[in-house]
Scaffold this motif. Structure first.
Motif, PDB file in Angstrom:
ATOM      1  N   GLN A  34      -0.831   6.663   2.054  1.00 46.98           N
ATOM      2  CA  GLN A  34      -1.936   7.419   1.532  1.00 46.98           C
ATOM      3  C   GLN A  34      -3.698   6.749   1.487  1.00 46.98           C
ATOM      4  O   GLN A  34      -4.701   6.388   1.739  1.00 46.98           O
ATOM      5  CB  GLN A  34      -2.269   8.838   0.003  1.00 46.98           C
ATOM      6  CG  GLN A  34      -1.517   8.909   0.371  1.00 46.98           C
ATOM      7  CD  GLN A  34      -0.458   9.230  -0.021  1.00 46.98           C
ATOM      8  OE1 GLN A  34       0.470   7.666  -0.943  1.00 46.98           O
ATOM      9  NE2 GLN A  34       1.201   9.530   0.533  1.00 46.98           N
ATOM     10  N   GLY A  35      -2.946   4.773   1.344  1.00 47.79           N
ATOM     11  CA  GLY A  35      -3.364   3.695   1.754  1.00 47.79           C
ATOM     12  C   GLY A  35      -4.058   3.136   0.374  1.00 47.79           C
ATOM     13  O   GLY A  35      -4.907   2.240   0.844  1.00 47.79           O
ATOM     14  N   PHE A  92       0.658  -1.522  -0.491  1.00 41.29           N
ATOM     15  CA  PHE A  92       0.139  -0.386  -0.386  1.00 41.29           C
ATOM     16  C   PHE A  92       0.973   1.161   0.090  1.00 41.29           C
ATOM     17  O   PHE A  92       1.698   1.530   0.158  1.00 41.29           O
ATOM     18  CB  PHE A  92      -0.878  -0.091   1.001  1.00 41.29           C
ATOM     19  CG  PHE A  92      -1.473  -1.265   1.193  1.00 41.29           C
ATOM     20  CD1 PHE A  92      -3.420  -0.797   0.441  1.00 41.29           C
ATOM     21  CD2 PHE A  92      -1.750  -2.203   1.389  1.00 41.29           C
ATOM     22  CE1 PHE A  92      -4.294  -1.886   1.023  1.00 41.29           C
ATOM     23  CE2 PHE A  92      -2.470  -3.381   2.156  1.00 41.29           C
ATOM     24  CZ  PHE A  92      -3.514  -2.751   1.489  1.00 41.29           C
ATOM     25  N   PRO A 139       0.981   5.758   8.203  1.00 37.85           N
ATOM     26  CA  PRO A 139       0.212   5.205   7.018  1.00 37.85           C
ATOM     27  C   PRO A 139      -1.263   5.784   6.858  1.00 37.85           C
ATOM     28  O   PRO A 139      -1.582   5.138   8.490  1.00 37.85           O
ATOM     29  CB  PRO A 139       0.848   3.689   6.824  1.00 37.85           C
ATOM     30  CG  PRO A 139       1.030   3.463   8.485  1.00 37.85           C
ATOM     31  CD  PRO A 139       1.725   4.751   9.208  1.00 37.85           C
ATOM     32  N   ALA A 140      -1.785   6.029   6.041  1.00 35.09           N
ATOM     33  CA  ALA A 140      -4.070   6.078   6.252  1.00 35.09           C
ATOM     34  C   ALA A 140      -4.146   4.821   6.434  1.00 35.09           C
ATOM     35  O   ALA A 140      -3.766   3.336   6.494  1.00 35.09           O
ATOM     36  CB  ALA A 140      -4.160   6.488   5.308  1.00 35.09           C
ATOM     37  N   ILE A 141      -5.071   4.168   6.947  1.00 39.03           N
ATOM     38  CA  ILE A 141      -6.378   3.394   6.830  1.00 39.03           C
ATOM     39  C   ILE A 141      -6.445   2.554   5.634  1.00 39.03           C
ATOM     40  O   ILE A 141      -6.809   3.440   4.844  1.00 39.03           O
ATOM     41  CB  ILE A 141      -7.412   3.275   7.613  1.00 39.03           C
ATOM     42  CG1 ILE A 141      -6.859   3.903   9.352  1.00 39.03           C
ATOM     43  CG2 ILE A 141      -8.387   2.009   7.696  1.00 39.03           C
ATOM     44  CD1 ILE A 141      -8.130   4.263   9.517  1.00 39.03           C
ATOM     45  N   PRO A 142      -5.720   1.479   5.455  1.00 34.05           N
ATOM     46  CA  PRO A 142      -5.512   0.871   3.991  1.00 34.05           C
ATOM     47  C   PRO A 142      -6.921   0.517   3.021  1.00 34.05           C
ATOM     48  O   PRO A 142      -7.925   0.046   4.357  1.00 34.05           O
ATOM     49  CB  PRO A 142      -4.367  -0.407   3.921  1.00 34.05           C
ATOM     50  CG  PRO A 142      -4.485  -0.557   5.567  1.00 34.05           C
ATOM     51  CD  PRO A 142      -4.707   0.852   6.125  1.00 34.05           C
ATOM     52  N   GLN A 143      -7.242   1.437   1.950  1.00 31.83           N
ATOM     53  CA  GLN A 143      -8.686   0.691   1.611  1.00 31.83           C
ATOM     54  C   GLN A 143      -8.388  -1.145   0.769  1.00 31.83           C
ATOM     55  O   GLN A 143      -7.607  -1.874   1.325  1.00 31.83           O
ATOM     56  CB  GLN A 143      -8.391   1.401  -0.138  1.00 31.83           C
ATOM     57  CG  GLN A 143      -8.203   2.967   0.220  1.00 31.83           C
ATOM     58  CD  GLN A 143      -8.409   3.529  -1.263  1.00 31.83           C
ATOM     59  OE1 GLN A 143      -8.355   2.786  -2.758  1.00 31.83           O
ATOM     60  NE2 GLN A 143      -8.263   5.084  -1.324  1.00 31.83           N
TER      61      GLN A 143
END
Length: 118
Positions: free
Chosen positions: A24-25, A21, A81-85
């Protein structure tokens, strides 16, 4: 695991399932049996001795304790890190090409452009 580019910047985050990832996720690709694929099934390279390598065997990113590649620079502090999509369901991957000899040269790819179609 976090992977860094030739400038020591954190670029890619890998989870325990080998999914890759952006910070930005965004789902970028995945690793299966040390081979790196896009979710569309395109072969990108290999994971070997802490290095993500391109299809020519050149070093793209490095992880915690890389061996056998160029001298990695000092790492910069990684962002949170952003929450992954949710990643897409992967296509059936093709058989990867034969592995090239891995080099001590940096790849032309520096950032997540490595994961885009070529």
């Amino acid at each position: 695991m976090i992977f860094y580019n030739r400038h020591g910047q954190a670029v890619v985050n890998m989870n325990e399932r080998g999914q890759l990832f952006s910070f930005q996720g965004h789902p970028l690709g995945y690793i299966k049996n040390d081979v790196i694929f896009t979710y569309q099934g395109q072969h990108l390279g290999w994971l070997h001795n802490g290095w993500i390598r391109d299809s020519n065997g050149h070093a793209v990113f490095y992880g915690d304790h890389p061996t056998g590649g160029p001298i990695p620079p000092i790492r910069k502090i990684a962002p949170i890190p952003a929450i992954p999509q949710l990643p897409p369901i992967p296509s059936l991957p093709p058989l990867p090409p034969l592995r090239p000899l891995f080099s001590s040269v940096w790849s032309q790819y520096v950032d997540t452009n490595f994961f885009h179609f070529r």
